[in-house]
Design an enzyme around this catalytic site. Structure first.
Site, mmCIF file in Angstrom:
data_model
loop_
_atom_site.group_PDB
_atom_site.id
_atom_site.type_symbol
_atom_site.label_atom_id
_atom_site.label_comp_id
_atom_site.label_asym_id
_atom_site.label_seq_id
_atom_site.Cartn_x
_atom_site.Cartn_y
_atom_site.Cartn_z
ATOM 1 N N GLY A 152 3.057 103.388 112.357
ATOM 2 C CA GLY A 152 3.604 102.092 112.754
ATOM 3 C C GLY A 152 4.380 102.225 114.059
ATOM 4 O O GLY A 152 3.917 102.861 115.009
ATOM 5 N N GLY A 196 -4.063 99.615 114.189
ATOM 6 C CA GLY A 196 -4.642 100.870 113.714
ATOM 7 C C GLY A 196 -6.085 101.026 114.189
ATOM 8 O O GLY A 196 -6.522 102.130 114.553
ATOM 9 N N ASP A 197 -6.816 99.921 114.196
ATOM 10 C CA ASP A 197 -8.219 99.968 114.638
ATOM 11 C C ASP A 197 -8.303 100.305 116.131
ATOM 12 O O ASP A 197 -9.176 101.071 116.563
ATOM 13 C CB ASP A 197 -8.900 98.622 114.371
ATOM 14 C CG ASP A 197 -8.789 98.216 112.911
ATOM 15 O OD1 ASP A 197 -8.697 99.116 112.061
ATOM 16 O OD2 ASP A 197 -8.772 97.002 112.641
HETATM 17 N N1 LIG Z 1 6.069 97.902 115.539
HETATM 18 C C1 LIG Z 1 5.362 98.621 116.409
HETATM 19 N N2 LIG Z 1 5.832 98.920 117.631
HETATM 20 C C2 LIG Z 1 5.123 99.668 118.505
HETATM 21 N N3 LIG Z 1 3.912 100.185 118.232
HETATM 22 C C3 LIG Z 1 3.396 99.920 117.037
HETATM 23 C C4 LIG Z 1 4.076 99.128 116.056
HETATM 24 N N4 LIG Z 1 3.292 99.039 114.965
HETATM 25 C C5 LIG Z 1 2.184 99.752 115.247
HETATM 26 N N5 LIG Z 1 2.240 100.279 116.490
HETATM 27 C C6 LIG Z 1 1.225 101.116 117.156
HETATM 28 O O1 LIG Z 1 -0.005 100.920 116.472
HETATM 29 C C7 LIG Z 1 -0.421 102.118 115.837
HETATM 30 C C8 LIG Z 1 -1.062 101.809 114.505
HETATM 31 O O2 LIG Z 1 -0.118 101.153 113.673
HETATM 32 P P1 LIG Z 1 -0.061 101.344 112.095
HETATM 33 O O3 LIG Z 1 0.712 100.183 111.559
HETATM 34 O O4 LIG Z 1 0.441 102.692 111.758
HETATM 35 O O5 LIG Z 1 -1.612 101.304 111.674
HETATM 36 P P2 LIG Z 1 -2.439 100.331 110.717
HETATM 37 O O6 LIG Z 1 -2.636 99.080 111.513
HETATM 38 O O7 LIG Z 1 -3.710 101.078 110.484
HETATM 39 O O8 LIG Z 1 -1.607 100.118 109.473
HETATM 40 C C9 LIG Z 1 0.818 103.009 115.759
HETATM 41 O O9 LIG Z 1 0.455 104.373 115.747
HETATM 42 C C10 LIG Z 1 1.568 102.593 117.025
HETATM 43 O O10 LIG Z 1 1.067 103.274 118.166
HETATM 44 O O1 LIG Z 2 -10.638 95.823 104.802
HETATM 45 P P1 LIG Z 2 -9.154 95.618 104.653
HETATM 46 O O2 LIG Z 2 -8.403 96.852 104.280
HETATM 47 O O3 LIG Z 2 -8.837 94.450 103.757
HETATM 48 O O4 LIG Z 2 -8.603 95.247 106.083
HETATM 49 C C1 LIG Z 2 -9.187 94.211 106.824
HETATM 50 C C2 LIG Z 2 -8.238 93.674 107.839
HETATM 51 O O5 LIG Z 2 -7.751 94.770 108.604
HETATM 52 C C3 LIG Z 2 -7.973 94.540 109.991
HETATM 53 O O6 LIG Z 2 -9.151 95.236 110.345
HETATM 54 C C4 LIG Z 2 -6.781 95.015 110.773
HETATM 55 O O7 LIG Z 2 -6.581 96.380 110.477
HETATM 56 P P2 LIG Z 2 -5.370 97.219 111.036
HETATM 57 O O8 LIG Z 2 -4.208 96.278 111.213
HETATM 58 O O9 LIG Z 2 -5.145 98.289 109.996
HETATM 59 O O10 LIG Z 2 -5.829 97.818 112.337
HETATM 60 C C5 LIG Z 2 -8.199 93.050 110.112
HETATM 61 O O11 LIG Z 2 -8.991 92.685 111.227
HETATM 62 C C6 LIG Z 2 -8.873 92.708 108.807
HETATM 63 O O12 LIG Z 2 -8.641 91.389 108.433
#
Ligand SMILES: Nc1ncnc2c1ncn2[C@@H]1O[C@H](COP(=O)(O)OP(=O)(O)O)[C@@H](O)[C@H]1O
Ligand SMILES: O=P(O)(O)OC[C@H]1O[C@](O)(COP(=O)(O)O)[C@@H](O)[C@@H]1O
Length: 315
Positions: free
Chosen positions: A224, A253-254
């Protein structure tokens, strides 16, 4: 060329409001409808950087048609498997202070024949020998729990490395089966997989190494707002960028995964790019993916062999 498979894609609908108050009438400041689903977003982010990519996905009903139209708008090559049930629409509420609340639906139920058609479409896309297959997101009802293991076996037979980004039971089944070149859990997903809290850098590295011991090659753990950790059998790196107030964290994350896969670089440079792409994504509304002008790799700090005692929430 990078192929993505998203078995449970979505039309992502985002509502921007000043603050969420339960039980009140709230005025929406802005709304967005965008193509979503984890592999779909990886393809969109790669395409916005000029990369060749094919997104494999099932689509059904009016929302499926909308998803395809949105992908066409962004010039993403899509191989679609028509399904009887309607593609889901996930909802995000993005507040002005950066809080992002995601409401993800279970999605449509797929028949056995539709699941087989999805596997066949993935096989066909793999015939071009892509540099990566990205397998991402939750599984739709009707897909077998080992769907991603089956996908990995097919890719491995062709020598194509697989990057996996999923959660819960599908992550557990796949991670334990091994054979993934890259796993991209976020902090909570890794903790859930291992059944314990991972408060420090050392805890996350230790947890990632446990996942590697099951036969996987590399783990990219996103943290995050606290950056990301890249762990292989010998080394680990942490990377982070200055804090930003997110506009929407959906798709961050994507985009991180897309940045990692974008070019074949040394591990720390891949991680730098991954964090730069993820950070850029959170500054953009809804599920908007960054383009080259949004990315600032120079703002990302990369640390080799980070101090295991560091507490992630304090980074
Ligand atoms: N609140 C935030 N502030 C700054 N960067 C962020 C924040 N949230 C996510 N990111 C960036 O996005 C990346 C993916 O976020 P994360 O929430 O860990 O993944 P996911 O979307 O898969 O849950 C982090 O590694 C960071 O670089
Ligand atoms: O398949 P899941 O786990 O329900 O996630 C789908 C959702 O996650 C996303 O791909 C976003 O994913 P991230 O925030 O983890 O990068 C959205 O576009 C989509 O609505």
């Amino acid at each position: 060329m990078i192929v993505t498979i998203t078995p449970n894609p979505s039309v992502d609908r985002t509502l921007e409001i000043s603050a969420l108050t339960r039980g009140e009438v709230l005025r929406v400041l802005a709304s967005h409808s965008q193509a979503g689903g984890k592999g779909v977003n990886v393809s969109r982010a790669l395409r916005s950087h000029g990369s060749a990519t094919t997104a494999v996905l099932p689509t059904g009903g009016a929302d499926g048609d909308q998803l395809l139209a949105l992908l066409r708008e962004h010039d993403v090559n899509a191989v679609t498997v028509p399904v009887a049930a309607t593609t889901r629409s996930n909802l995000t509420v993005a507040e002005a202070d950066g809080t992002t609340t995601k409401l993800n639906l279970a999605g449509p139920s797929l028949s056995e024949a539709e699941v087989d058609a999805l596997l066949a479409a993935t096989d066909a896309a793999l015939a071009c020998q892509p540099s990566w297959l990205v397998a991402s997101g939750s599984l739709p009802v009707g897909a077998p729990g080992d769907f991603y293991v089956r996908i990995a076996a097919r890719a491995s037979a062709l020598g194509v490395p697989v990057a996996l980004d999923t959660s819960g039971a599908p992550l557990e089944v796949a991670a334990l089966a091994g054979s993934f070149a890259l796993l991209k859990p976020n902090h909570e997903e890794l903790a859930e997989l291992l059944g314990r809290e991972l408060p420090t850098i050392g805890d996350v590295i230790g947890g990632a190494r446990e996942v590697l011991s099951w036969g996987n090659e590399t783990v990219l753990v996103t943290l995050g707002g606290h950056g990301a950790l890249l762990v292989d059998r010998q080394h680990s790196w942490w990377a982070g960028s200055p804090r930003v107030t997110p506009r929407s964290t959906v798709g961050a994350g994507d985009c991180t995964l897309a940045g990692y896969l974008y070019a074949d670089s040394e591990a720390p440079e891949r991680l730098r790019r991954a964090v730069a792409w993820g950070t850029a994504a959170v500054a953009l509304p809804g599920t908007t993916v960054p383009g080259p002008d949004d990315i600032d790799e120079s703002a990302v700090e990369v640390v080799a062999e980070p101090d295991p005692a560091l507490v992630i929430k304090e980074l």
